[in-house]
Scaffold this motif. Sequence first.
Motif, PDB file in Angstrom:
ATOM      1  N   VAL A   1      81.976  68.187  29.307  1.00  0.00           N
ATOM      2  CA  VAL A   1      81.598  69.556  28.961  1.00  0.00           C
ATOM      3  C   VAL A   1      80.726  69.542  27.707  1.00  0.00           C
ATOM      4  O   VAL A   1      79.640  70.128  27.672  1.00  0.00           O
ATOM      5  CB  VAL A   1      82.870  70.414  28.711  1.00  0.00           C
TER       6      VAL A   1
ATOM      7  N   SER B   1      70.729  68.022  37.503  1.00  0.00           N
ATOM      8  CA  SER B   1      70.852  68.662  36.183  1.00  0.00           C
ATOM      9  C   SER B   1      72.010  69.652  36.207  1.00  0.00           C
ATOM     10  O   SER B   1      72.523  70.011  37.271  1.00  0.00           O
ATOM     11  CB  SER B   1      69.565  69.417  35.868  1.00  0.00           C
ATOM     12  N   THR B   2      72.383  70.126  35.028  1.00  0.00           N
ATOM     13  CA  THR B   2      73.454  71.121  34.919  1.00  0.00           C
ATOM     14  C   THR B   2      73.153  72.344  35.795  1.00  0.00           C
ATOM     15  O   THR B   2      74.041  72.866  36.466  1.00  0.00           O
ATOM     16  CB  THR B   2      73.556  71.582  33.453  1.00  0.00           C
ATOM     17  N   ASP B   3      71.888  72.771  35.773  1.00  0.00           N
ATOM     18  CA  ASP B   3      71.536  73.959  36.553  1.00  0.00           C
ATOM     19  C   ASP B   3      71.706  73.742  38.046  1.00  0.00           C
ATOM     20  O   ASP B   3      72.200  74.617  38.764  1.00  0.00           O
ATOM     21  CB  ASP B   3      70.074  74.358  36.292  1.00  0.00           C
TER      22      ASP B   3
ATOM     23  N   ASN C   1      77.200  67.880  27.848  1.00  0.00           N
ATOM     24  CA  ASN C   1      76.157  68.583  28.603  1.00  0.00           C
ATOM     25  C   ASN C   1      75.959  70.023  28.152  1.00  0.00           C
ATOM     26  O   ASN C   1      75.373  70.835  28.868  1.00  0.00           O
ATOM     27  CB  ASN C   1      76.485  68.536  30.101  1.00  0.00           C
TER      28      ASN C   1
ATOM     29  N   ILE D   1      78.390  66.288  37.497  1.00  0.00           N
ATOM     30  CA  ILE D   1      77.361  65.762  36.582  1.00  0.00           C
ATOM     31  C   ILE D   1      77.686  64.299  36.287  1.00  0.00           C
ATOM     32  O   ILE D   1      76.815  63.425  36.314  1.00  0.00           O
ATOM     33  CB  ILE D   1      77.329  66.578  35.276  1.00  0.00           C
TER      34      ILE D   1
ATOM     35  N   VAL E   1      73.739  71.622  39.493  1.00  0.00           N
ATOM     36  CA  VAL E   1      75.176  71.543  39.783  1.00  0.00           C
ATOM     37  C   VAL E   1      75.797  72.941  39.789  1.00  0.00           C
ATOM     38  O   VAL E   1      76.570  73.296  40.680  1.00  0.00           O
ATOM     39  CB  VAL E   1      75.876  70.614  38.759  1.00  0.00           C
ATOM     40  N   ASN E   2      75.398  73.752  38.807  1.00  0.00           N
ATOM     41  CA  ASN E   2      75.888  75.139  38.770  1.00  0.00           C
ATOM     42  C   ASN E   2      75.472  75.901  40.018  1.00  0.00           C
ATOM     43  O   ASN E   2      76.253  76.661  40.587  1.00  0.00           O
ATOM     44  CB  ASN E   2      75.276  75.881  37.575  1.00  0.00           C
TER      45      ASN E   2
ATOM     46  N   LEU F   1      78.018  72.443  28.048  1.00  0.00           N
ATOM     47  CA  LEU F   1      78.636  73.447  28.914  1.00  0.00           C
ATOM     48  C   LEU F   1      79.681  74.241  28.146  1.00  0.00           C
ATOM     49  O   LEU F   1      80.078  73.894  27.034  1.00  0.00           O
ATOM     50  CB  LEU F   1      79.280  72.755  30.124  1.00  0.00           C
TER      51      LEU F   1
ATOM     52  N   LYS G   1      81.816  72.220  38.047  1.00  0.00           N
ATOM     53  CA  LYS G   1      80.539  72.265  37.343  1.00  0.00           C
ATOM     54  C   LYS G   1      80.365  71.079  36.401  1.00  0.00           C
ATOM     55  O   LYS G   1      79.286  70.854  35.889  1.00  0.00           O
ATOM     56  CB  LYS G   1      80.445  73.565  36.529  1.00  0.00           C
ATOM     57  N   THR G   2      81.469  70.371  36.125  1.00  0.00           N
ATOM     58  CA  THR G   2      81.356  69.256  35.174  1.00  0.00           C
ATOM     59  C   THR G   2      81.421  67.891  35.858  1.00  0.00           C
ATOM     60  O   THR G   2      80.572  67.043  35.644  1.00  0.00           O
ATOM     61  CB  THR G   2      82.504  69.323  34.132  1.00  0.00           C
TER      62      THR G   2
END
Length: 458
Positions: free
Chosen positions: A279, A135-137, A282, A299, A139-140, A284, A295-296
Motif C-alpha cells: 500500500v 499500474s495502480t490505475d 504504491n 500490483i 489494477v484499480n 495507495l 487493489k494491492t
Amino acid sequence: MTNERKSIHGEWSNRLVFILAATGSAVGLGNIWKFPYLTGENGGGTFVLVYLLCIALIGIPVMMAEIMLGRRGRQSPINTMKMLAKDENRNQSWVWLGRMGIVAGFLILSYYSVIAGWALSYVFRTGSGMFIGASTDVVNGIFGDLVGDPERLLAWHTIFIVMTMVVVARGVKNGLETAVRYLMPALFALLLMVVAYAMTTGHFMEGVRFMFMPGKITNAGVLDAMGHAFFTLSLGMGAIMVYGSYLPRGTSIVQATMYIAIADTVVALLAGLAIFPIVFANGLEPGAGPGLIFKTLPIAFGQMEAGTLVGTAFFILLTFAAWTSAISLIEPAVAWLVENKGINRLYASMYTGIATWLLGLGTVFSFNIWSDKTWSIPYIFKNYSFFDTLEKLTFNLMLPLGGLFIAIFSAWCMREASSREELDTSRWIYRLWQILLRYVTPIAVIIVFLKAIGAINS
Ligand code: PFF
C-alpha cells in the motif's frame, strides 16, 4: 448420561481432523480480506492491539465454551441449547441463542459468497497475466469493472454457492480433511512469499509501524475490533459449536482452542505484513475499504518474479480458505433441518443454498445497480448499502451478542460440575476461563456496545 450422547451426523475421526476443520472454518476471508481493510480503515496500531486483546481475553474463552456446549449437546445449536437448558434446569428460551446463530450464519454466507466470488474470479484474472507490469490505475480499473458488473458478480457468487453446497450435502467430514491438511500450509507458505516480496519494496518498516504503532481509535473502531475477534474465530453463531458436537470424547478442548486461535491470528498478521508495505510503496490508501487486497496484491504479483504463478496459486488458496469457512457458516442450519424437518442432507443443502443465493443478490447489486440505494434498520442502523447493512448487523451486533449469551450460559447457568467435566483441565485454567467468561466478556461486550451505538449512527 451426557457421556453417552451421540451425534446423528457422525463424529470426526480424530482430534487432528477436528483441529483442521475448525482451523479451516476460522481461517478465511476474515483473515486475508477483512483484517487488512479494517486495520486500514481504523488507523492501524491501536486497532490491531485491541483486536489481539479481544482474541486473548474474549475469543479464546468463548471458543472453549462453544466447543464444550457442542460436545455436550451433540446436535445443531438450536437443539443443543434446548437439551442443555433442560439438563441444567434452565429456561427453554435459551433455544433463541441457537436460532439467532443459525440466522446469522445464513446472513453472513449470503455476502461472504459474493466476496469469495471476487477471489475466485481473481484466479483467472491473475492467471491470464493481466497484471504483469500493471499500474495502480489499471489494477484499480480491473477491480472497478468486476464489481460494477452485476452479471459477472452473480456468476461467481452462483459458482461459489454451488461449490459450498456440494460439500455440505456430502457431509462436512468427507473431503474437508484433505482440503485443510494440505491447503492451509500451502496458503501459509504463499503468504510468506508475499511478505518476502513486501520486504523488497523499501516500505516494509512503514507497514510494520502502521500495524503496530499505537495511534488513535474511535468507539466504532473498538466495536469493529471486537466484532472481528468473533468473526475471525467463527464464534457467536454456532459454527464452532456444531463442529464441537462432532468431537470425540477425550480430546482436550483447551489445547485444541489454542492451536486454532494461534494459527488464525498468525495468518491475519502475515496478511497485514504482506499488504501494508505494498500500500505504502504504491501511494495507495490504507482505508480503501473492502477492495483493499484486490487493489494491492495484484500490483505485487505483477512485479514479482514468477508473479503470475504465485498470484494464481494465492487466489486459488484464498478461495479454498473461504470455502472451508463457508461450509461451517451453513452447517448449523443444515444440521437443524436434518434433525427437525426429517429431510436428508441433500435436500437440506439445496434449500439453504437457494435461500442464501437469493439473499446474496442484494449484496451483488449493492456494488452496482443499487449502489445509491440505502437501507435502515429502525433504532440500529441508518443509511447503509445492502451489503453494509447485512455486514454491520451480523458482524457488529449478532456475533458479539451471540458470544455474550454463550459466555453467560456456560459460566453462569451451567453447573460447575458439568463445565468442569467437559473442559477437563487444570484447576487454575478452569478458574481463569470462568472469570474471563463471567466478568470480562459480558462487561466488555456491553461497554463496547453502549459506546458504539451513538458512533455507528452518526
Ligand atoms: N472465520 C471466517 C473467516 O475469518 O473468514 C468467517 C466465519 C466462518 C465467520 C464461520 C463465522 C462463522 F461461523
